[in-house]
Design an enzyme around this catalytic site. Structure first.
Site, PDB file in Angstrom:
ATOM      1  N   PRO A   9     124.452  45.410  76.183  1.00  0.00           N
ATOM      2  CA  PRO A   9     124.712  46.557  77.045  1.00  0.00           C
ATOM      3  C   PRO A   9     125.837  46.326  78.046  1.00  0.00           C
ATOM      4  CG  PRO A   9     122.613  45.555  77.613  1.00  0.00           C
ATOM      5  CD  PRO A   9     123.088  44.906  76.359  1.00  0.00           C
ATOM      6  N   ASN A  10     126.611  47.382  78.218  1.00  0.00           N
ATOM      7  CA  ASN A  10     127.695  47.494  79.182  1.00  0.00           C
ATOM      8  C   ASN A  10     128.922  46.656  78.851  1.00  0.00           C
ATOM      9  OD1 ASN A  10     126.311  49.360  80.893  1.00  0.00           O
ATOM     10  ND2 ASN A  10     125.051  47.652  81.567  1.00  0.00           N
ATOM     11  N   ARG A  17     134.760  47.644  84.010  1.00  0.00           N
ATOM     12  CA  ARG A  17     133.595  47.271  84.811  1.00  0.00           C
ATOM     13  C   ARG A  17     133.859  45.992  85.603  1.00  0.00           C
ATOM     14  NH1 ARG A  17     128.359  44.311  82.467  1.00  0.00           N
ATOM     15  NH2 ARG A  17     127.131  44.272  84.369  1.00  0.00           N
ATOM     16  N   TYR A  22     134.576  40.352  85.360  1.00  0.00           N
ATOM     17  CA  TYR A  22     134.715  40.415  83.903  1.00  0.00           C
ATOM     18  C   TYR A  22     136.156  40.508  83.396  1.00  0.00           C
ATOM     19  CZ  TYR A  22     129.728  41.243  84.185  1.00  0.00           C
ATOM     20  OH  TYR A  22     128.399  41.119  84.453  1.00  0.00           O
ATOM     21  N   ASN A  71     126.300  37.670  73.255  1.00  0.00           N
ATOM     22  CA  ASN A  71     126.258  37.975  74.683  1.00  0.00           C
ATOM     23  C   ASN A  71     125.348  39.191  74.806  1.00  0.00           C
ATOM     24  OD1 ASN A  71     126.607  38.778  77.318  1.00  0.00           O
ATOM     25  ND2 ASN A  71     128.800  38.399  77.342  1.00  0.00           N
ATOM     26  N   ALA A  74     122.487  42.123  80.018  1.00  0.00           N
ATOM     27  CA  ALA A  74     121.261  42.144  80.820  1.00  0.00           C
ATOM     28  C   ALA A  74     120.002  41.911  79.980  1.00  0.00           C
ATOM     29  CB  ALA A  74     121.160  43.464  81.579  1.00  0.00           C
ATOM     30  N   ASP A  84     112.685  36.526  70.331  1.00  0.00           N
ATOM     31  CA  ASP A  84     111.853  36.341  69.131  1.00  0.00           C
ATOM     32  C   ASP A  84     112.664  36.507  67.854  1.00  0.00           C
ATOM     33  OD1 ASP A  84     109.598  35.839  70.645  1.00  0.00           O
ATOM     34  OD2 ASP A  84     108.716  37.826  70.355  1.00  0.00           O
ATOM     35  N   GLU A  95     124.537  31.411  72.632  1.00  0.00           N
ATOM     36  CA  GLU A  95     124.463  32.376  73.729  1.00  0.00           C
ATOM     37  C   GLU A  95     125.706  32.215  74.603  1.00  0.00           C
ATOM     38  OE1 GLU A  95     121.719  33.243  77.699  1.00  0.00           O
ATOM     39  OE2 GLU A  95     121.025  31.773  76.234  1.00  0.00           O
ATOM     40  N   HIS A  97     128.049  33.961  78.004  1.00  0.00           N
ATOM     41  CA  HIS A  97     128.170  34.886  79.130  1.00  0.00           C
ATOM     42  C   HIS A  97     129.545  34.693  79.734  1.00  0.00           C
ATOM     43  CE1 HIS A  97     123.997  36.051  78.937  1.00  0.00           C
ATOM     44  NE2 HIS A  97     123.718  34.768  78.760  1.00  0.00           N
ATOM     45  N   ILE A  98     130.148  35.790  80.113  1.00  0.00           N
ATOM     46  CA  ILE A  98     131.475  35.757  80.719  1.00  0.00           C
ATOM     47  C   ILE A  98     131.398  35.159  82.118  1.00  0.00           C
ATOM     48  CG2 ILE A  98     133.371  37.221  81.528  1.00  0.00           C
ATOM     49  CD1 ILE A  98     132.573  39.143  79.161  1.00  0.00           C
ATOM     50  N   SER A  99     130.400  35.560  82.870  1.00  0.00           N
ATOM     51  CA  SER A  99     130.227  35.053  84.233  1.00  0.00           C
ATOM     52  C   SER A  99     129.259  33.873  84.238  1.00  0.00           C
ATOM     53  CB  SER A  99     129.687  36.159  85.145  1.00  0.00           C
ATOM     54  OG  SER A  99     128.359  36.501  84.777  1.00  0.00           O
ATOM     55  N   ARG A 104     124.919  34.071  90.224  1.00  0.00           N
ATOM     56  CA  ARG A 104     124.694  35.481  90.506  1.00  0.00           C
ATOM     57  C   ARG A 104     123.252  35.698  90.977  1.00  0.00           C
ATOM     58  NH1 ARG A 104     127.152  39.055  85.927  1.00  0.00           N
ATOM     59  NH2 ARG A 104     126.881  40.605  87.571  1.00  0.00           N
ATOM     60  N   ARG A 108     119.084  36.773  87.084  1.00  0.00           N
ATOM     61  CA  ARG A 108     119.983  36.386  85.999  1.00  0.00           C
ATOM     62  C   ARG A 108     119.869  34.910  85.635  1.00  0.00           C
ATOM     63  NH1 ARG A 108     123.333  40.844  85.121  1.00  0.00           N
ATOM     64  NH2 ARG A 108     123.701  42.107  86.974  1.00  0.00           N
TER      65      ARG A 108
END
Length: 136
Positions: A9-10, A17, A22, A71, A74, A84, A95, A97-99, A104, A108
Site C-alpha cells: 500500500p501507498n 508521498r 521516500y 516491500n 504498512a 503466513d 523484505e 523498506h525504503i526508510s 520511525r 513500525r
C-alpha cells in the site's frame, strides 16, 4: 532467474508521498533502471493497496519465480496473513523498506514478514531493492 518485486500500500505514490523520506522518483521510473542494471534477471513488478492481492501474488510466486523482493508497506506491521503466506511457500522472500523503520514510529518496529524472510534490507532508499536483488 526470475524475480518478482512486490510492493504494498501507498508505494504507488512514490515520487509524491513524503519525498523527504521516500524520494522524488516514481517506482515505475526506478523499475526501468533496475531492469537495465539487472538485465540478466527477468524482473516482474506488481503493486497493490489490497492485502488479499498481495497474498495471492506471494502464493503464485512459489511456482513462477526464483525469488520475491517484498516491500509490504504498512502491511508489514499488521498482516499476519502476508507473514503466513511467506511461511507457506518455498520461494525465498527478501523484505525491503525504503526508510529505516526502526527510526520511525514504534509500531513500525514490528514485522510479521521478517521471521519468514530470507533477509531484511531497510533504510537505504530505493537502493534497498538493488541490495535485495544482489542477494539472489
Amino acid at each position: 532467474m526470475k524475480i518478482l518485486i512486490l510492493n504494498g500500500p501507498n508505494l504507488n505514490l512514490l515520487g509524491k508521498r513524503e519525498p523527504g523520506i521516500y524520494g522524488s522518483q516514481t517506482f515505475d521510473q526506478f523499475f526501468v533502471q533496475l531492469q537495465e542494471q539487472f538485465s540478466s534477471i527477468e524482473l516482474t513488478y506488481f503493486q497493490s493497496n489490497i492485502e488479499g492481492e498481495l497474498i495471492t501474488k506471494i502464493q503464485e510466486a512459489d511456482d513462477l519465480f526464483d525469488g520475491v523482493v517484498l516491500n509490504a508497506g504498512a502491511y508489514t506491521h499488521t498482516s499476519i496473513g502476508i507473514g503466513d503466506a511467506i511461511k507457506a511457500i518455498s520461494t525465498p522472500v527478501v523484505e525491503v523498506h525504503i526508510s529505516n523503520t526502526f527510526g520511525r514510529e514504534e509500531f513500525r518496529h514490528q514485522s510479521y514478514i521478517s521471521p519468514n524472510a530470507k533477509g531484511v534490507i531497510l533504510g537505504f532508499g530505493l537502493q534497498s531493492y538493488e541490495l535485495a536483488l544482489q542477494s539472489f
